[in-house]
Design an enzyme around this catalytic site. Structure first.
Site, short mmCIF file in Angstrom:
data_model
loop_
_atom_site.label_atom_id
_atom_site.label_comp_id
_atom_site.label_asym_id
_atom_site.label_seq_id
_atom_site.Cartn_x
_atom_site.Cartn_y
_atom_site.Cartn_z
N TYR A 142 16.58 31.10 -68.20
CA TYR A 142 16.57 30.09 -66.92
C TYR A 142 14.87 29.03 -67.03
O TYR A 142 14.48 28.90 -68.25
CB TYR A 142 15.54 31.09 -66.59
N ASP A 237 13.19 25.17 -74.52
CA ASP A 237 12.64 25.16 -73.48
C ASP A 237 11.24 25.85 -73.80
O ASP A 237 11.81 27.76 -74.02
CB ASP A 237 12.85 25.63 -71.98
N LYS A 265 3.14 26.15 -68.13
CA LYS A 265 2.10 27.99 -68.36
C LYS A 265 1.21 27.73 -68.49
O LYS A 265 0.10 27.14 -68.30
CB LYS A 265 3.33 28.84 -68.56
C1 LIG Z 1 8.74 29.77 -65.87
C2 LIG Z 1 9.33 28.94 -66.60
C3 LIG Z 1 9.96 27.57 -66.28
C4 LIG Z 1 9.83 26.96 -64.31
O1 LIG Z 1 8.40 26.88 -64.81
P1 LIG Z 1 8.21 26.50 -63.33
O2 LIG Z 1 6.69 26.18 -63.37
O3 LIG Z 1 8.26 27.69 -62.65
O4 LIG Z 1 9.18 25.25 -62.01
C5 LIG Z 1 11.38 26.80 -67.03
N1 LIG Z 1 11.58 27.71 -67.86
C6 LIG Z 1 10.96 28.17 -68.71
C7 LIG Z 1 11.65 29.15 -69.85
C8 LIG Z 1 10.18 29.24 -68.13
O5 LIG Z 1 9.57 30.52 -68.05
#
Ligand SMILES: *Cc1c(COP(=O)(O)O)cnc(C)c1O
Length: 426
Positions: A142, A237, A265
């Site tokens: 994701y 990511d 995060k």
């Molecule tokens: C949470 C997440 C996102 C998206 O971040 P948001 O701040 O919710 O838009 C993208 N990549 C990964 C791996 C994530 O866990």
């Protein structure tokens, strides 16, 4: 009717599903989500006055737990001095210097407000830099909700991928391919046919959105070699893993240097803050230096940046990671033992402070094996834990995120609850 039930009833009238983000609605486990009103350290409290040991921690953002004094102080001071300027500030300079110092592959960085924005923008840079459209992601990965990345986790290699969401035109995902995670042979075979079309390979170095799934030895290194050989960029990511698995990026632990890295995060200390950065020659393509447009009214927001700086300041000495590893290991071992005693077959994956209990007998290495987790059994386990004061992510395909506020007392409480909840789930 409890206060949470009453709030949920009102919320559903004016908000889709009664929530601001889908998983919060408890659809995977049923029942009413507790409406939270307070957090302190390892605990959250709901509108009915019930307290829970928190294993969600704002989906991983709160690595220090709730209302850490250093973060609270920084945010309070920032807010009192003006909550937003839409102009450069000294704190963002310091913050970006810190990110670049902590992540060797990040030479230049741009601040944004969410992980979604970070990944979407990094992809734009990758496409601009390579002059190609193609993007490879992995099943169960994701990367936020940008159109191009909402692709159904396909079952076969390079089958025709369809959008995962209504409202995403097929044209938006035509250049996106989803391959099986941890399958380097599949990636090699794909690149042999279509490597020259690919702008970027986008990967979570430790997958966290199908539950916790670590990379097999050689997988990330193999992606590095493949992308280099075919002139594609490797985009990590690290919105979850960055500053959670170590101070800096997880890529270093695997000996891989990404071209572009996305952070989020943790770096905001619980405020909306994310970043994308990488090789200077790539990041200098971003406006106003280059032709890749990307902007944000609240980007680099001083409250978020100062809370983030306070968080990084606490994380820097490394003691937090040692503590998380220690309690993570105790939990991992204890959960396995509790399940065994209850006669429930589970597979537990853990990397540092990310952990998932899969209700399956299979070793979980990818989306397919993650999906073998028994959802009904998880739902019973989840409610068994919730009723005993342990707040878990309300989905079988999410990671538990531990915080440094967790200590012996909380770990004991989680394991005690688990011994009983596993028996109910059996
Ligand atoms: C949470 C997440 C996102 C998206 O971040 P948001 O701040 O919710 O838009 C993208 N990549 C990964 C791996 C994530 O866990």
């Amino acid at each position: 009717m409890t206060t949470s039930e009453e709030l949920f009833r009102r919320a559903r009238r004016v908000m889709p599903g009664g929530v601001s983000s889908p998983v919060r609605a408890f659809r995977a486990v049923g029942g009413t989500p507790p409406f939270l009103v307070r957090g302190d350290g390892a605990y959250v409290e709901d509108a009915d006055g019930r307290r829970y040991v928190d294993c969600v921690n704002s989906w991983g953002a709160l690595i220090l737990g709730h209302a850490h004094p250093a973060v609270v102080r920084a945010a309070q001071q920032a807010v009192a001095e003006g909550s937003s300027f839409g102009a450069p500030t000294p704190w963002e300079v310091e913050f970006c210097e810190r990110l670049c110092a902590a992540v060797p592959s990040v030479e230049v960085v741009r601040l944004v407000n969410s992980g979604t924005e970070a990944v979407m923008s990094a992809l734009r840079v990758a496409r601009a830099a390579t002059g190609r459209d193609g993007v490879v992601k992995f099943d169960g990965g994701y990367h936020g909700h940008a159109d191009a990345l909402l692709v159904r986790a396909g079952s076969g290699v390079a089958t025709l991928d369809l959008p995962d969401s209504a409202g995403v035109p097929p044209s938006a995902v035509r250049a996106t391919v989803s391959l099986p995670y941890n399958d380097l042979d599949a990636a090699r075979a794909f690149f042999e046919r279509r490597g020259h079309e690919i702008a970027a390979v986008l990967v979570e170095p430790v997958a966290g959105n199908m539950g916790t799934v670590p990379p097999e030895p050689g997988f990330l290194q193999g992606l590095r070699e493949l992308t280099a050989r075919y002139g594609a960029l490797l985009v990590f990511d690290e919105v979850i893993t960055g500053f959670r698995l170590r101070y800096g990026a997880a890529q270093e632990a695997f000996g891989v240097r990404a071209d572009l890295t996305c952070l989020g995060k943790i770096i905001g200390g619980g405020f909306p803050l994310a970043a994308y950065g990488g090789r200077a020659d790539l990041m200098r393509l971003v406006a106003p230096e280059g032709p890749v447009y990307q902007a944000g009214t609240l980007s680099g927001n001083p409250v978020a940046v100062r809370a983030g700086l306070a968080t990084l300041g606490v994380l820097e000495d490394g003691a937090v990671y040692a503590r998380l590893e220690r309690w993570g290991r105790v939990l991992e071992d204890g959960l396995r033992e509790a399940a065994r005693q209850a006669g429930v077959e589970v597979w537990v994956n853990r990397v540092g402070s990310m952990l998932t209990v899969f209700f399956t007998r299979q070793r979980v290495v990818d989306y397919g094996t993650a999906r073998s987790s028994d959802g009904a059994r998880f739902a019973r386990f989840f409610h068994g834990m919730l009723s005993r004061g342990v707040y878990l992510p309300p989905s079988p395909f999410e990671a538990w995120f531990l915080s440094a506020a967790l200590g012996e007392q909380e770990v004991d409480r989680i394991l005690q609850a688990a011994r009983e909840a596993f028996r109910e789930a059996a």
